[in-house]
Design an enzyme around this catalytic site. Structure first.
Site, mmCIF file in Angstrom:
data_model
loop_
_atom_site.group_PDB
_atom_site.id
_atom_site.type_symbol
_atom_site.label_atom_id
_atom_site.label_comp_id
_atom_site.label_asym_id
_atom_site.label_seq_id
_atom_site.Cartn_x
_atom_site.Cartn_y
_atom_site.Cartn_z
ATOM 1 N N GLY A 97 16.654 -41.695 45.386
ATOM 2 C CA GLY A 97 16.538 -40.418 46.087
ATOM 3 C C GLY A 97 17.654 -39.441 45.776
ATOM 4 O O GLY A 97 17.927 -38.550 46.581
ATOM 5 N N THR A 99 19.394 -36.288 44.821
ATOM 6 C CA THR A 99 18.884 -34.909 44.812
ATOM 7 C C THR A 99 19.787 -33.943 44.064
ATOM 8 O O THR A 99 19.359 -32.842 43.734
ATOM 9 C CB THR A 99 18.675 -34.390 46.247
ATOM 10 O OG1 THR A 99 19.922 -34.447 46.945
ATOM 11 C CG2 THR A 99 17.624 -35.195 46.981
ATOM 12 N N HIS A 104 28.118 -38.286 42.835
ATOM 13 C CA HIS A 104 28.791 -38.131 44.119
ATOM 14 C C HIS A 104 28.708 -39.421 44.899
ATOM 15 O O HIS A 104 27.716 -40.139 44.834
ATOM 16 C CB HIS A 104 28.196 -36.984 44.937
ATOM 17 C CG HIS A 104 26.702 -37.010 45.059
ATOM 18 N ND1 HIS A 104 25.875 -36.618 44.034
ATOM 19 C CD2 HIS A 104 25.895 -37.383 46.087
ATOM 20 C CE1 HIS A 104 24.618 -36.742 44.420
ATOM 21 N NE2 HIS A 104 24.602 -37.218 45.666
ATOM 22 N N HIS A 106 28.880 -40.723 48.815
ATOM 23 C CA HIS A 106 28.849 -40.366 50.226
ATOM 24 C C HIS A 106 29.816 -41.299 50.960
ATOM 25 O O HIS A 106 29.744 -42.520 50.772
ATOM 26 C CB HIS A 106 27.464 -40.597 50.835
ATOM 27 C CG HIS A 106 26.351 -39.820 50.201
ATOM 28 N ND1 HIS A 106 25.771 -38.726 50.807
ATOM 29 C CD2 HIS A 106 25.680 -39.992 49.032
ATOM 30 C CE1 HIS A 106 24.787 -38.258 50.041
ATOM 31 N NE2 HIS A 106 24.714 -39.006 48.953
HETATM 32 P P1 5GP Z 1 21.898 -37.222 47.285
HETATM 33 O O1 5GP Z 1 20.612 -37.018 48.003
HETATM 34 O O2 5GP Z 1 21.852 -36.688 45.871
HETATM 35 O O3 5GP Z 1 22.421 -38.625 47.353
HETATM 36 O O4 5GP Z 1 22.977 -36.382 48.067
HETATM 37 C C1 5GP Z 1 23.111 -34.999 47.952
HETATM 38 C C2 5GP Z 1 23.795 -34.518 49.213
HETATM 39 O O5 5GP Z 1 24.261 -33.212 48.968
HETATM 40 C C3 5GP Z 1 22.891 -34.454 50.432
HETATM 41 O O6 5GP Z 1 23.417 -35.297 51.456
HETATM 42 C C4 5GP Z 1 22.912 -32.977 50.829
HETATM 43 O O7 5GP Z 1 22.925 -32.776 52.215
HETATM 44 C C5 5GP Z 1 24.180 -32.477 50.163
HETATM 45 N N1 5GP Z 1 24.174 -31.090 49.776
HETATM 46 C C6 5GP Z 1 23.175 -30.424 49.109
HETATM 47 N N2 5GP Z 1 23.519 -29.143 48.904
HETATM 48 C C7 5GP Z 1 24.760 -29.000 49.436
HETATM 49 C C8 5GP Z 1 25.647 -27.875 49.525
HETATM 50 O O8 5GP Z 1 25.370 -26.765 49.064
HETATM 51 N N3 5GP Z 1 26.839 -28.098 50.146
HETATM 52 C C9 5GP Z 1 27.183 -29.313 50.658
HETATM 53 N N4 5GP Z 1 28.385 -29.422 51.246
HETATM 54 N N5 5GP Z 1 26.368 -30.386 50.597
HETATM 55 C C10 5GP Z 1 25.168 -30.225 49.979
#
Ligand code: 5GP
Length: 119
Positions: A97, A99, A104, A106
């Site tokens: 998942g 995005t 990155h 978390h």
């Molecule tokens: P993934 O789904 O790729 O593991 O995590 C991407 C994360 O980036 C998500 O938790 C989402 O809320 C965060 N995110 C997306 N766009 C932005 C943004 O513009 N600023 C910040 N601070 N977080 C973002």
């Protein structure tokens, strides 16, 4: 997958869009997630063009790999998350998942986080 220089985290690294910064050094930037999934939800990204963990480990220098992981550790220590605990997660690719296609991690903390997958 080729790295997209217009992904949202690349724009944050270039200060083209703002973030709520927690920590920064020459290797990494840490900032609060815009849509927190836990009381503490921080993203840590390396300074460099890496789509996900495997890409990072294949291409990054040893100095950057070490510096990035030390930066994650510093955030955890500065926010004093070690006592109550935290979860470190990196979604990589479609099935996970992911995005945003810039590596990155978390850091999730601040409450009991429940099961690992599929809640
Ligand atoms: P993934 O789904 O790729 O593991 O995590 C991407 C994360 O980036 C998500 O938790 C989402 O809320 C965060 N995110 C997306 N766009 C932005 C943004 O513009 N600023 C910040 N601070 N977080 C973002």
């Amino acid at each position: 997958m080729a790295y997209d220089r217009n992904n949202i985290f690349a724009k944050i690294l270039r200060s083209e869009i703002p973030c709520n910064k927690v920590y920064e050094d020459q290797y990494a930037l840490a900032f609060y997630d815009i849509s927190p999934a836990a009381p503490v939800h921080i993203l840590v990204i390396p300074k460099g063009e890496f789509t996900a963990f495997s890409d990072f480990m294949a291409k990054a220098s040893s100095e950057l790999i070490l510096g990035f992981h030390k930066a994650i550790t510093k955030v955890i220590q500065e926010l004093k998350l070690e006592t109550s605990g935290y979860r470190l997660v990196s979604n990589c690719g479609e099935d996970a998942g992911q995005t945003v296609a810039h590596l990155h991690f978390h850091i999730l903390a601040g409450e009991s986080l429940g099961g690992l997958v599929g809640q």
